[in-house]
Scaffold this active site. Structure first.
Site, PDB file in Angstrom:
ATOM      1  N   MET A 174       0.813  -1.399   0.041  1.00 26.87           N
ATOM      2  CA  MET A 174       0.066  -0.179  -0.003  1.00 26.87           C
ATOM      3  C   MET A 174       1.029   1.038  -0.148  1.00 26.87           C
ATOM      4  SD  MET A 174      -2.658   1.107   2.750  1.00 26.87           S
ATOM      5  CE  MET A 174      -3.944   1.158   1.684  1.00 26.87           C
ATOM      6  N   ALA A 206      -0.079 -10.149  -1.730  1.00 27.84           N
ATOM      7  CA  ALA A 206       1.163  -8.983  -2.310  1.00 27.84           C
ATOM      8  C   ALA A 206       1.261  -8.208  -1.001  1.00 27.84           C
ATOM      9  CB  ALA A 206       0.648  -8.236  -3.356  1.00 27.84           C
ATOM     10  N   GLU A 207       0.410  -7.738  -0.169  1.00 28.75           N
ATOM     11  CA  GLU A 207       0.458  -6.854   0.881  1.00 28.75           C
ATOM     12  C   GLU A 207       1.244  -7.225   2.087  1.00 28.75           C
ATOM     13  OE1 GLU A 207       0.410  -3.477   1.171  1.00 28.75           O
ATOM     14  OE2 GLU A 207      -0.468  -2.979  -0.840  1.00 28.75           O
ATOM     15  N   SER A 208       0.621  -8.451   2.539  1.00 28.90           N
ATOM     16  CA  SER A 208       0.808  -8.870   3.854  1.00 28.90           C
ATOM     17  C   SER A 208       0.816 -10.345   4.024  1.00 28.90           C
ATOM     18  CB  SER A 208      -0.306  -8.619   4.645  1.00 28.90           C
ATOM     19  OG  SER A 208      -1.537  -9.264   4.543  1.00 28.90           O
ATOM     20  N   TYR A 247       5.234  -4.257  -7.724  1.00 26.45           N
ATOM     21  CA  TYR A 247       3.755  -4.667  -7.081  1.00 26.45           C
ATOM     22  C   TYR A 247       2.792  -4.872  -8.070  1.00 26.45           C
ATOM     23  CZ  TYR A 247      -0.086  -3.261  -3.944  1.00 26.45           C
ATOM     24  OH  TYR A 247      -1.276  -2.927  -3.186  1.00 26.45           O
TER      25      TYR A 247
END
Length: 346
Positions: free
Chosen positions: A1, A83-85, A187
């Site tokens: 993010m 992808a974030e966490s 990303y």
């Protein structure tokens, strides 16, 4: 993010106590761009998830978040969370981004909500985080669409949306498209590569068997383990109406729409567990619905159209259940009736 400049910038994150930075080469994006849903071609309002790809506890929220706008599907929501966490609800980045969706505190103050009604709004609460992610994604999608309409940015709407989530919408506008940051390009490439992992493979609608009003909701020769009618409830231990039929089948067996229609409910209830309700319009002037219950996974979202024989979920044992089975119901004008005649079983 986004990790700086409001909600944009570059950062790594901590997953399970391990620092991880995902940076893919610029060329990686070319191989996956233009693949799964993006731009105006997305089916967020009617998308589904591949069975077993998402923790059942998160499935209703991912489906709901992925139904907020056309540009962002449930599969995109799930891929973005990975992808974030990496699906760690307690993840915290060195920059201070938090939870499944890695919200910065300032952005959370704008987009955070108590989605599950538990009395608190927290980026560490998965339902809250997932719904805030969907809402923020859709707001960014609308914003980058305005950039495109005004000639301030070019590119695929989904790519621009994800870039805005990672680097901030200001960066997208300044660069007239996806910013040339290695982290942002990586990303996008990572999320694009993950989307097929979560996207449901759509099955073509089938046809009703000759002479039947509905198709069997399971493929194969599975036994009816409990018919419609009065019985002693196996978990409540009271004598009451069994409002459908139970078909014995292993957990994970595809649960299929018995007739074409529109999904009017897809989510969790206490007694039925994971449940789907499909409205089929009127037959002989009466409103017909079918329900699919106790599922291990829900593969459709409210408002989605399904055809006969298309998958709505998977057999399971959620809610008040003693073991995996398909509990199937038919409602006529809101009243439960015996499904057997509708399925050609009598």
């Amino acid at each position: 993010m986004s990790k700086s400049g409001g909600n944009g910038g570059r950062a790594s994150w901590i997953v399970g106590g391990v620092l991880a930075l995902v940076v893919l080469p610029l060329g990686a994006m070319v191989a996956v761009s233009g693949g799964p849903p993006g731009g105006g071609d997305g089916k967020g309002a009617g998308g589904s998830l591949r069975n077993g790809a998402v923790d059942p506890a998160y499935v209703p929220w991912v489906l709901k978040a992925g139904a907020l706008c056309e540009a962002v599907t449930p599969a995109v929501i799930a891929a973005q969370i990975e992808a974030e966490s990496n699906w760690n609800p307690d993840a915290v980045s060195p920059a201070g981004a938090r939870g499944l969706a890695q919200f910065m505190p300032g952005t959370w103050r704008t987009w955070g909500e108590d989605a599950d009604g538990d009395g608190r709004s927290s980026p560490f609460d998965p339902p809250d985080a997932i719904m805030a992610q969907g809402a923020y994604d859709c707001a960014l999608a609308r914003q980058v669409e305005r950039y495109k309409q005004r000639g301030r940015a070019k590119g695929d709407t989904l790519d621009l949306t994800l870039a805005a989530y990672n680097a901030g919408p200001g960066a997208v506008q300044r660069h007239g498209g996806v910013p040339p940051y290695m982290e942002t390009r990586g990303y996008l490439a990572r999320i694009r590569s993950l989307i097929p992992k979560y996207a449901s493979v759509e099955e073509a609608a089938g046809e009703l068997p000759p002479g039947r009003r509905m198709a069997m909701p399971l493929r194969g020769n599975f036994p009816v383990t409990s018919p419609y009618g009065m019985r002693m409830h196996p978990t409540l231990h009271v004598y009451k109406l069994h409002t459908g039929i139970d078909i014995g089948a292993p957990a994970g067996t595809p649960f299929l729409a018995a007739l074409g229609g529109e999904v009017t409910f897809a989510g969790w209830t206490t007694g039925y567990g994971n449940r789907v309700v499909v409205a089929h319009g009127t037959v002989d002037g009466k409103r017909i619905e079918t329900t699919y219950n106790h599922m291990s996974a829900v593969d459709v979202a409210r408002g989605q159209r399904v055809g006969v024989g298309q998958r709505v979920g998977a057999v399971g044992s959620t809610g008040f259940s003693t073991g995996p089975h398909a509990h199937f119901e038919v409602r006529v004008d809101g009243t439960y009736v015996d499904p057997a005649p509708w399925l050609g079983m009598t």
